[in-house]
Design an enzyme around this catalytic site. Structure first.
Site, PDB file in Angstrom:
ATOM      1  N   GLY A 170      -3.568 -20.512  -6.082  1.00  0.00           N
ATOM      2  CA  GLY A 170      -3.974 -20.769  -4.695  1.00  0.00           C
ATOM      3  C   GLY A 170      -5.499 -20.687  -4.557  1.00  0.00           C
ATOM      4  O   GLY A 170      -6.059 -21.122  -3.554  1.00  0.00           O
ATOM      5  N   GLY A 171      -6.150 -20.118  -5.577  1.00  0.00           N
ATOM      6  CA  GLY A 171      -7.612 -20.136  -5.637  1.00  0.00           C
ATOM      7  C   GLY A 171      -8.306 -19.329  -4.561  1.00  0.00           C
ATOM      8  O   GLY A 171      -7.748 -18.389  -3.986  1.00  0.00           O
ATOM      9  N   THR A 172      -9.537 -19.717  -4.281  1.00  0.00           N
ATOM     10  CA  THR A 172     -10.347 -19.050  -3.253  1.00  0.00           C
ATOM     11  C   THR A 172      -9.626 -19.093  -1.917  1.00  0.00           C
ATOM     12  O   THR A 172      -9.569 -18.104  -1.184  1.00  0.00           O
ATOM     13  CB  THR A 172     -11.709 -19.782  -3.121  1.00  0.00           C
ATOM     14  OG1 THR A 172     -12.341 -19.788  -4.390  1.00  0.00           O
ATOM     15  CG2 THR A 172     -12.601 -19.116  -2.099  1.00  0.00           C
TER      16      THR A 172
ATOM     17  N   LYS B  86      -7.759 -15.952   8.010  1.00  0.00           N
ATOM     18  CA  LYS B  86      -6.984 -16.355   9.195  1.00  0.00           C
ATOM     19  C   LYS B  86      -5.907 -15.329   9.528  1.00  0.00           C
ATOM     20  O   LYS B  86      -5.560 -15.120  10.698  1.00  0.00           O
ATOM     21  CB  LYS B  86      -6.384 -17.747   9.009  1.00  0.00           C
ATOM     22  CG  LYS B  86      -7.305 -18.840   9.510  1.00  0.00           C
ATOM     23  CD  LYS B  86      -8.458 -19.157   8.580  1.00  0.00           C
ATOM     24  CE  LYS B  86      -9.814 -18.897   9.031  1.00  0.00           C
ATOM     25  NZ  LYS B  86     -10.853 -19.250   8.049  1.00  0.00           N
TER      26      LYS B  86
ATOM     27  N   GLY C 291     -26.438 -14.329   8.017  1.00  0.00           N
ATOM     28  CA  GLY C 291     -25.988 -15.722   8.008  1.00  0.00           C
ATOM     29  C   GLY C 291     -25.035 -15.976   9.159  1.00  0.00           C
ATOM     30  O   GLY C 291     -23.960 -15.382   9.216  1.00  0.00           O
TER      31      GLY C 291
ATOM     32  N   ILE D 109     -18.647 -18.876   7.929  1.00  0.00           N
ATOM     33  CA  ILE D 109     -18.003 -17.647   7.444  1.00  0.00           C
ATOM     34  C   ILE D 109     -18.561 -16.433   8.195  1.00  0.00           C
ATOM     35  O   ILE D 109     -17.822 -15.524   8.585  1.00  0.00           O
ATOM     36  CB  ILE D 109     -18.173 -17.520   5.906  1.00  0.00           C
ATOM     37  CG1 ILE D 109     -17.414 -18.661   5.224  1.00  0.00           C
ATOM     38  CG2 ILE D 109     -17.658 -16.180   5.398  1.00  0.00           C
ATOM     39  CD1 ILE D 109     -17.543 -18.723   3.704  1.00  0.00           C
TER      40      ILE D 109
ATOM     41  N   HIS E  91       3.840 -33.303  28.956  1.00  0.00           N
ATOM     42  CA  HIS E  91       3.301 -32.544  30.085  1.00  0.00           C
ATOM     43  C   HIS E  91       4.172 -31.326  30.352  1.00  0.00           C
ATOM     44  O   HIS E  91       5.394 -31.453  30.332  1.00  0.00           O
ATOM     45  CB  HIS E  91       3.274 -33.426  31.341  1.00  0.00           C
ATOM     46  CG  HIS E  91       2.895 -32.671  32.569  1.00  0.00           C
ATOM     47  ND1 HIS E  91       1.587 -32.330  32.848  1.00  0.00           N
ATOM     48  CD2 HIS E  91       3.656 -32.149  33.568  1.00  0.00           C
ATOM     49  CE1 HIS E  91       1.565 -31.648  33.985  1.00  0.00           C
ATOM     50  NE2 HIS E  91       2.804 -31.515  34.439  1.00  0.00           N
TER      51      HIS E  91
END
Ligand SMILES: Cc1cc2nc3c(=O)[nH]c(=O)nc-3n(C[C@H](O)[C@H](O)[C@H](O)COP(=O)(O)OP(=O)(O)OC[C@H]3O[C@@H](n4cnc5c(N)ncnc54)[C@H](O)[C@@H]3O)c2cc1C
Length: 452
Positions: free
Chosen positions: A39-41, A51, A179, A183, A440
Site C-alpha cells: 500500500g506504500g506511503t 484521513k 510549511g 500536509i 433534492h
C-alpha cells in the site's frame, strides 16, 4: 534457468499495485516487489492514516455544532490512544486489502528490495540478504518519494517529519508546523481540533500557495478561528530539540522571532526517490523533480516505465493510479487509458476542505483565455444550512461555454469535486450540464446555480 516474467514492478504503493492488478487481469505473468508495507506511503504514512485521524478530530470539533441542533453532550473528551488505535486499525485494513487484491489477481509478490540490473533483469534481495535474479520483458519503477528535510535541520525525537509524527503516540500540547502547504495544514487542522496549540510557519506570503487565493483566505480564517497562529512570510532560521521541547528562531518583518513548543513538524515537501547512481548506470533520464517519462509512462529506456511520485509533478495517489493504468495498458497492448495532468483533481483535507480540478481563473487568464467565472455559495444550499456546514463556495471557470476548471472550498469538497472532474475532463458545455439532474435536497445542488 532464471524465472521469466512479462512484468516486474518495484514498489507496492498505489501506482505499483494498480499496474500489477491490471496487467495480471490481462493474463500477464507479474511479479511485484515491496520492501516495506503493501500500500506504500499512501497506506502507511500518507492518505490513509491522516484521513483516519482527521475523521476523529472532525467528529470532536463537530460536537460543538450539536448543541445548536438541540443535542447536549456534557463530558466529551479525547482519548488519544484510542484515536491512534483507530489510525492503526484502518492502516492494517488498507494494507491487508492491498495484499488480498494482489493475490486474488494472481500477482506473484515478494517482500524485499528490488534492483534493476538491466532492462531485462531485476535482482530481488530479502531482509536476510538472500538474493535472486529474475528475467522480465518490462519493468515499472513505482518506488515513490520521501519527505524533504531542509538543510541544517536535524530530525530528532521532537523534530519530526510526517512519517515520524504518524508513529508518535503523544498528543502534543503545542506544535510548530514548518510549511503551510497541503500536509502542513492537514496536520494543523487535526492537532488544533484536538486542542493542541498550533503555530504554522510559512516562508511564502500565504498558506496553500498553489490553491485559489479566496479558498486559501477562507481556510486561513477558519484555522485562525480554531486558534492556529499562522505566520506567513516567515523564514525559519534554526530549530533545536532541547530535550523537553523545541525552540525555533525565524525572521518575520525584518525581526527575529523565537517560538517554543513541545514538538516541531517539518512539512516542507517531498522528493522523488531517485537512486540517481543506478538510474545513470541504466541510462534512464531524470531531472531533480523526477524520472522523465513519455505519454505511455515509458522512460527513455525501452521497456522500463515509471509511475507515481517518482515521476515528480503532483504527488497524489490517484495520479499514481492513473499513470499506472496507462503504463500497464500500454504493456498489455491496450491504449484506451490516457493521462492528462490537467484533469488530476487535488484535495486539501483540512476543515474546510479545498478541492480543485482543471484551470483556476488566474491560470486560465495567464494562458490568455477569456473566462467566465461563476460562484455558488454553501449559504444558499439548504443541506449545507441544515447540517451547519458553515462557509464554503464553488467557483467554476468557463471558457467559450465549456467548463475548464473548478475549485471548491467547504465541507465535503473532496466528494463534490468528483463529478466536476468528469465534467472538466470531458469539456462539458453549459448546455450539456443543464441536463444533469441532481437529487433534492443535496449539497450537490450547489452546482445548479453555476450551470444556470
Ligand atoms: C502525510 C501525507 C498525506 C497524504 N495524503 C494524500 C491524500 O489524501 N491523497 C492523495 O492522493 N495523496 C496523498 N499523499 C500522497 C500519496 O501518499 C502519494 O502520492 C502516493 O502514495 C504515491 O504512490 P506511489 O505508488 O508513487 O509511491 P508510494 O506510495 O510511495 O510507494 C512506493 C513504495 O515503493 C517501495 N520501495 C521503494 N524502493 C523500493 C525498492 N528498491 N524495492 C522495493 N520496494 C521499494 C516503498 O517502500 C513504498 O512502499 C499523502 C502523502 C503524505 C506523506
Amino acid at each position: 534457468m532464471l524465472e521469466k516474467y512479462d512484468l516486474i514492478i518495484i514498489g507496492g504503493g498505489p501506482g505499483g499495485l494498480t499496474a500489477a492488478e491490471l496487467a495480471a487481469a490481462k493474463r500477464k505473468r507479474v511479479l511485484i516487489i515491496e520492501k516495506d508495507g503493501w500500500g506504500g506511503t499512501c497506506t502507511h504514512r500518507g492518505c490513509i492514516p491522516t484521513k483516519a485521524l482527521l475523521s476523529c478530530s472532525k467528529y470532536f470539533a463537530d460536537l460543538k455544532k450539536l448543541k445548536r441542533m438541540g443535542i447536549n453532550i456534557t463530558d466529551a473528551s479525547v482519548d488519544f490512544s484510542a484515536i491512534k488505535k483507530h489510525q492503526q486499525q484502518i492502516v492494517k485494513v488498507s494494507a491487508l486489502g492491498a495484499q488480498k487484491v494482489l493475490t486474488e489477481a494472481g500477482v506473484e509478490i515478494k517482500q524485499g528490495t528490488g534492483e534493476i540490473l538491466s532492462p531485462q533483469e531485476v535482482r530481488f534481495t530479502d531482509a536476510s540478504g538472500k538474493s535472486e535474479n529474475f528475467l522480465t520483458q518490462n519493468i515499472i519503477i513505482a518506488w515513490g518519494s520521501v519527505p524533504q528535510v531542509l538543510p541544517g535541520i536535524n530530525l530528532s525525537e521532537r523534530v519530526l517529519t510526517s512519517d515520524g509524527i504518524l508513529n508518535s503516540n503523544t498528543l502534543p500540547s503545542s506544535i510548530i508546523i514548518i510549511g503551510g502547504s497541503v500536509i502542513g495544514v492537514e496536520f494543523a487542522t487535526f492537532f488544533a481540533e484536538l486542542g493542541s496549540k498550533v503555530t504554522i510557519v510559512e516562508i511564502l506570503d500565504r498558506i496553500i500557495p498553489l490553491e485559489d487565493q479566496e479558498c486559501a483566505d477562507l481556510l486561513s480564517q477558519e484555522l485562525t478561528r480554531l486558534g492556529v497562529a499562522i505566520n506567513t512570510a516567515t523564514k525559519l532560521e534554526s530549530l533545536k530539540d532541547t530535550g523537553n521541547g523545541v525552540v525555533m528562531l525565524a525572521q518575520k518583518d525584518g525581526k527575529q522571532i523565537e517560538i517554543s513548543a513541545d514538538y516541531a513538524l517539518l512539512c516542507t515537501g517531498r522528493k522523488p526517490l531517485l537512486n540517481t547512481e543506478k538510474l545513470e548506470k541504466l541510462g534512464i533520464e531524470y531531472i531533480k523533480a523526477g524520472i522523465k517519462i513519455d505519454k505511455h509512462m515509458m522512460t527513455n529506456v525501452d521497456g522500463i516505465y515509471a509511475v507515481g511520485d517518482v515521476t515528480g509533478g503532483m504527488m497524489l495517489a490517484h495520479r499514481a493510479i492513473q499513470q499506472a493504468r496507462v503504463a500497464a495498458g500500454h504493456i498489455c497492448g491496450d491504449n484506451n487509458f490516457c493521462y492528462n495532468e490537467n484533469f488530476i483533481p487535488s484535495v486539501v483535507y483540512s476543515h474546510p476542505q479545498i478541492a480543485r480540478v482543471g484551470l483556476m481563473q488566474k491560470q486560465a487568464e495567464a494562458e490568455g483565455l477569456s473566462v467566465e467565472v461563476v460562484k455558488s455559495f454553501y449559504s444558499a444550499n439548504i443541506i449545507a444550512r441544515a447540517e451547519l456546514m458553515g462557509q464554503g463556495f464553488v467557483k467554476a471557470v468557463f471558457h467559450q461555454d465549456k467548463l475548464i476548471g473548478a475549485t471548491i472550498v467547504g465541507e465535503d469538497a473532496a466528494e463534490l469535486i468528483a463529478p466536476l472532474t468528469l465534467a472538466v475532463s470531458n469539456e462539458l458545455t453549459k448546455k450539456q450540464l443543464r441536463n444533469w439532474v441532481i437529487p433534492h435536497p443535496t449539497l450537490s445542488e450547489i452546482f445548479i446555480s453555476i450551470i444556470g
